[in-house]
Design a protein around this motif. Structure first.
Motif, PDB file in Angstrom:
ATOM      1  N   PRO A 229       0.833  -1.217   0.000  1.00  0.00           N
ATOM      2  CA  PRO A 229       0.000   0.000   0.000  1.00  0.00           C
ATOM      3  C   PRO A 229       0.860   1.257   0.000  1.00  0.00           C
ATOM      4  O   PRO A 229       2.004   1.262   0.466  1.00  0.00           O
ATOM      5  CB  PRO A 229      -0.782  -0.124   1.310  1.00  0.00           C
ATOM      6  N   GLY A 230       0.310   2.335  -0.526  1.00  0.00           N
ATOM      7  CA  GLY A 230       1.011   3.606  -0.534  1.00  0.00           C
ATOM      8  C   GLY A 230       1.362   4.063   0.865  1.00  0.00           C
ATOM      9  O   GLY A 230       0.558   3.964   1.787  1.00  0.00           O
ATOM     10  N   GLY A 231       2.577   4.556   1.024  1.00  0.00           N
ATOM     11  CA  GLY A 231       3.036   5.058   2.306  1.00  0.00           C
ATOM     12  C   GLY A 231       3.666   4.020   3.207  1.00  0.00           C
ATOM     13  O   GLY A 231       4.212   4.364   4.270  1.00  0.00           O
ATOM     14  N   PHE A 232       3.630   2.742   2.820  1.00  0.00           N
ATOM     15  CA  PHE A 232       4.154   1.692   3.695  1.00  0.00           C
ATOM     16  C   PHE A 232       5.640   1.858   3.957  1.00  0.00           C
ATOM     17  O   PHE A 232       6.115   1.707   5.085  1.00  0.00           O
ATOM     18  CB  PHE A 232       3.871   0.321   3.083  1.00  0.00           C
ATOM     19  N   LYS A 233       6.395   2.189   2.916  1.00  0.00           N
ATOM     20  CA  LYS A 233       7.842   2.281   3.075  1.00  0.00           C
ATOM     21  C   LYS A 233       8.270   3.382   4.050  1.00  0.00           C
ATOM     22  O   LYS A 233       9.368   3.339   4.604  1.00  0.00           O
ATOM     23  CB  LYS A 233       8.511   2.493   1.717  1.00  0.00           C
ATOM     24  N   TYR A 244      13.516   0.015   5.990  1.00  0.00           N
ATOM     25  CA  TYR A 244      12.885  -0.409   4.737  1.00  0.00           C
ATOM     26  C   TYR A 244      13.952  -0.587   3.673  1.00  0.00           C
ATOM     27  O   TYR A 244      14.765   0.308   3.443  1.00  0.00           O
ATOM     28  CB  TYR A 244      11.852   0.612   4.272  1.00  0.00           C
ATOM     29  N   SER A 245      13.960  -1.750   3.022  1.00  0.00           N
ATOM     30  CA  SER A 245      14.905  -2.029   1.947  1.00  0.00           C
ATOM     31  C   SER A 245      14.223  -1.816   0.604  1.00  0.00           C
ATOM     32  O   SER A 245      13.329  -2.590   0.223  1.00  0.00           O
ATOM     33  CB  SER A 245      15.408  -3.476   2.038  1.00  0.00           C
ATOM     34  N   PRO A 246      14.631  -0.792  -0.153  1.00  0.00           N
ATOM     35  CA  PRO A 246      14.018  -0.590  -1.475  1.00  0.00           C
ATOM     36  C   PRO A 246      14.374  -1.704  -2.454  1.00  0.00           C
ATOM     37  O   PRO A 246      13.635  -1.957  -3.406  1.00  0.00           O
ATOM     38  CB  PRO A 246      14.600   0.756  -1.932  1.00  0.00           C
ATOM     39  N   ASP A 247      15.493  -2.401  -2.226  1.00  0.00           N
ATOM     40  CA  ASP A 247      15.879  -3.506  -3.108  1.00  0.00           C
ATOM     41  C   ASP A 247      14.919  -4.682  -2.974  1.00  0.00           C
ATOM     42  O   ASP A 247      14.634  -5.373  -3.955  1.00  0.00           O
ATOM     43  CB  ASP A 247      17.303  -3.971  -2.788  1.00  0.00           C
ATOM     44  N   PHE A 248      14.426  -4.919  -1.753  1.00  0.00           N
ATOM     45  CA  PHE A 248      13.540  -6.053  -1.508  1.00  0.00           C
ATOM     46  C   PHE A 248      12.078  -5.637  -1.354  1.00  0.00           C
ATOM     47  O   PHE A 248      11.198  -6.498  -1.255  1.00  0.00           O
ATOM     48  CB  PHE A 248      13.985  -6.797  -0.245  1.00  0.00           C
TER      49      PHE A 248
END
Length: 293
Positions: A229-233, A244-248
């Motif tokens: 969902p939007g905003g989760f990261k 939060y890992s943007p790669d995974f």
């Protein structure tokens, strides 16, 4: 109960054990009726290590166990037959042959898909003759971590009354995991293979632990939502060591942060609870219908 288990010192043993679980897991997969999201293929933590549970094969049923205390593979059949062989340095080809012999001795069907999944440069089990080490102390520590994580994930699972997976080990990715479902269909995944499409056919929030591999070469916990969902990261989650890992596309909590905490179980539970709370709220799950106190 939360031992130190850095990945690099036992990396080769871990890789070997990962491939060994694939051989046994593929035996279960070949003989067990299909269950949604591939739940029929997984392994479970038991008092000795990892088990297939009862596989419907041979004289009625066969169970194969990785005994990670005495370091052996043990097979038992419902007609009383038993077979085993020791775990130690060997090649994947040797392990594969011994598993087939064990199943055959129990009256089962020694046939399974012969190539590993979710590993780089997969080689047929019977052709992988590289000698693999086996660090008994590291394997024993790995088992203790599985026991500790299994206990916390099972406790976490009890608060959810919607559809949820068992706590189980996926031998493809070699992670111990539990997954919750909203009950709603998820958008189709263009270009995904049939297994991925079915696995993520419905909205999920998943949590788990893996011993380390690839881009994250350390043991760690993870949490993700699919679709995200939007905003989760950017959601505030606990404890402070989580990121939060943007790669995974998932939150990661280093195992070391849990192991060295004053109360490891409480630290891990904070991670499970806050990541789930963030994902379920942002995705507008019907939490009143899916949860209990």
């Amino acid at each position: 109960m939360w031992p130190d288990i850095p990945y690099q010192p036992w990396r080769e043993t871990c890789t070997a054990l990962h491939l060994y679980t694939q051989v046994v897991g593929k035996y279960r997969l070949a003989c067990t009726p299909w269950i949604n999201h591939s739940w029929h293929a997984t392994l479970y933590v038991n008092a000795r290590g990892l088990t297939t549970s009862l596989v419907p094969d041979g004289p009625g049923g066969i169970e194969v166990v990785f005994d990670l205390i005495d370091h052996a593979v043990i097979g038992v059949a419902t007609d009383g037959r038993t077979a085993c062989f020791p775990l130690g340095p060997m090649s994947v080809a040797d392990f594969h042959a011994r598993v087939l012999d064990l199943v055959r001795a129990l009256g089962g069907t020694p046939e399974l898909h012969g190539r590993p999944n979710e590993v780089p440069d997969p080689m047929l089990f019977k052709q992988d003759h590289t000698e693999r080490p086996y660090d008994t102390q590291a394997v024993a520590r790995f088992f203790q971590v599985l026991v500790s994580v299994d206990r916390v994930l099972k406790r976490f699972r009890t608060a959810f009354i919607g559809k949820a997976s068992p706590v189980h080990l996926f031998w493809g990715s070699f992670d111990l995991a539990v997954t919750r479902f909203s009950g709603r269909r998820a958008p189709e995944r263009p270009g995904a293979d049939s297994i991925t499409r079915e696995s993520y056919s419905h909205e999920v929030i998943s949590h788990g632990w893996w011993p380390g591999s690839g881009a994250i070469a350390e043991p760690a916990f993870y949490a993700y939502a699919a679709p995200e969902p939007g905003g989760f990261k950017n959601a505030p989650v606990e404890p402070a060591a989580a990121f939060y890992s943007p790669d995974f596309s998932e939150f990661v909590l280093p195992y070391e942060a849990v192991r060295t905490a004053a109360a490891p179980e409480a630290e891990l539970y904070r991670f499970l609870r806050t990541t789930y709370d963030a994902a379920a709220t942002l995705a507008e799950w019907d939490r009143g219908a899916l949860e209990r106190a």
